[in-house]
Design a protein around this motif. Structure first.
Motif, PDB file in Angstrom:
ATOM      1  N   ARG A   1      51.016  46.533  29.352  1.00 26.05           N
ATOM      2  CA  ARG A   1      51.846  45.611  30.120  1.00 26.05           C
ATOM      3  C   ARG A   1      52.793  46.355  31.055  1.00 26.05           C
ATOM      4  O   ARG A   1      53.242  47.459  30.767  1.00 26.05           O
TER       5      ARG A   1
ATOM      6  N   HIS B   1      50.280  41.431  35.178  1.00 23.59           N
ATOM      7  CA  HIS B   1      51.235  41.891  34.173  1.00 23.59           C
ATOM      8  C   HIS B   1      50.650  43.001  33.312  1.00 23.59           C
ATOM      9  O   HIS B   1      50.910  43.098  32.120  1.00 23.59           O
TER      10      HIS B   1
ATOM     11  N   ASP C   1      48.309  38.230  29.864  1.00 20.39           N
ATOM     12  CA  ASP C   1      49.255  38.248  30.981  1.00 20.39           C
ATOM     13  C   ASP C   1      50.305  37.136  30.877  1.00 20.39           C
ATOM     14  O   ASP C   1      51.171  37.009  31.748  1.00 20.39           O
TER      15      ASP C   1
END
Length: 462
Positions: A74, A65, A254
């Motif tokens: 991200r 991510h 993440d």
């Protein structure tokens, strides 16, 4: 000093059959000063276990991510699949790709990876070369020696810059200064009296004069940076020294429910394992005809001028590998982040004791490289310049000189791993190596075969 895993109470309660790949945490605070032989071997063994571990979701493995940008960034949209060759994760273990001819080695074409620019924040999910470059897996044998060479050469070049600036300030005039270390020239700089520097004549290195000896483009500074990057991109295992609360405000960047997936102690163990991998050797074939041909091929190598870039050896002053290192930067553990760096004395390892030394007592590292970037393709010979996307400001047809040690055991060749023979690889050279490739093409078949015979003696393992 002794090294203990420093297992937490939760780890001690974990059953032996647990599917956690990370069995124990390593206390980074216990890694300080010069490790004795036993402590070093203990840490190396722990690092090997982690390098070969098949990470699971219980460890935090999964989609990272985050993009491949150095600053944690991200993804903009959720992933469709758990495993994804382009944006990761694409492997269960480091050894999934680094395995030929042994753990820590290279990987076949099937183990290729895809890299983006590195500074961009864009998601990419296509093999279109506008968005990613496909790269083969390099072997890591001798990598500790390579990083030590790069550190010493970086220190030399920065000292030369400092002296040039002092001279410019004292004279009030610009001072041109050549930059070179260990017999490798990096062009020159012009120091100006106002303290600025003209880098227009620099060659094969970034203006900060830091050698980045890892990756085909020479954009990775250290084994530590390489380890933190690849744990994230290939496994979704995010090291707290980059993705932890200090830099991102959360221990679970993440968002997979697993905080601080890899601690600095585990990264240190993996660095120790990689740094301790033995240097490849030039071996003597048992076949007498092969030995004869290899001897002739070594002379051909020199006559063609190949050793101009593929230097047979570079001298190394010290085998003391400090971790974290002197040029590690934000995103990895740094010297100022610890009370005292750990020192892994590679001289304690049996393979290192056999390395040749020069008359000054310096270790001669037989890497057949120069740790420098070169233009390796041109319009007539474009094969090694076939990438569309530049990486970290390095031009598309510029690559690090490939170290030849170990190449007999680590085919295929080329930065994409799509060149099947050494003959093809030599003929594909252009740019700075054009003259040598042209001369090779004109050789009689017997001499070309002899050169290949010699290259086939550069083995990872005898």
């Amino acid at each position: 000093m002794a090294v203990s895993p420093g297992a937490s109470s939760a780890e001690m309660e974990r059953p032996a059959w647990s599917e956690h790949a990370v069995k124990h945490r390593i206390d980074q605070d216990r890694l300080a000063g010069t490790l004795d032989a036993d402590a070093l071997q203990t840490l190396i063994a722990a690092g090997r276990d982690l390098f070969e571990a098949r990470f699971t979701t219980l460890d935090g493995a999964g989609r990272p991510h985050s993009t491949q940008a150095i600053i944690p960034t991200r993804h903009r949209r959720p992933a469709e699949h758990g495993f994804q060759r382009l944006a990761g994760p694409d492997a269960n273990a480091c050894s999934s790709c680094h395995n030929e001819p042994a753990t820590g080695g290279a990987g076949g074409f099937v183990g290729n990876v895809f890299v983006s620019e590195g500074f961009e924040s864009a998601d990419f999910d296509t093999i279109d070369p506008q968005f990613s470059n496909e790269r083969g897996t390099n072997h890591l044998f001798g990598s500790g020696l390579v990083e030590l060479l790069a550190r010493e050469m970086t220190a030399d070049l920065k000292a030369q810059r400092t002296e040039a600036l002092k001279a410019a300030r004292a004279s009030g005039e610009p001072v041109a200064a050549p930059l070179a270390s260990k017999g490798v020239s990096f062009g020159s700089i012009t120091a100006l009296p106002d303290g600025s520097v003209d880098f227009s004549e620099l060659d094969g290195i970034d203006p900060d004069l830091v050698l980045r000896p890892f990756s085909q483009k020479g954009v990775m500074t250290s084994l530590r940076q390489f380890t933190v990057n690849t744990l994230n991109s290939h496994h979704g295992m995010q090291a707290s020294e980059r993705f932890g609360a200090r830099w991102t405000g959360t221990g679970d960047f993440d968002g997979d429910g697993m905080a601080d997936e890899i601690g600095p102690g585990e990264v240190s163990a993996m660095v120790a394992f990689q740094a301790s991998l033995p240097a490849p050797l030039e071996t003597a074939p048992e076949d007498p005809e092969w030995r004869k041909a290899a001897k002739a091929g070594r002379a051909v190598f020199a006559d063609l001028g190949c050793a101009t870039c593929h230097k047979p050896s570079l001298p190394l002053d010290s085998l003391a590998f400090a971790d974290p290192g002197p040029v590690d930067t934000a995103g990895t553990l740094r010297t100022q982040d610890v009370a005292e760096p750990a020192i892994y004395d590679l001289g304690l390892l049996e393979w290192a004791k056999a390395l040749p030394r020069d008359e000054k007592g310096r270790v001669l590292v037989p890497l057949f490289g120069d740790l420098k970037r070169h233009r390796i393709a041109d319009q007539a010979s474009p094969r090694f310049g076939n990438e569309t996307l530049a990486q970290r400001f390095v031009e598309r047809d510029v690559f690090m000189t490939a170290e030849l040690w170990g190449l007999a055991d680590t085919a295929p060749y080329g930065h994409r791993g799509d060149v099947t023979t050494l003959d093809e690889a030599i003929l594909a050279h252009g740019g700075d190596a054009k003259a040598s490739a042209t001369a090779y093409r004109k050789l009689p078949e017997e001499e070309r075969s002899a050169l290949v015979a010699w290259l086939k003696t550069l083995k990872v393992e005898p």
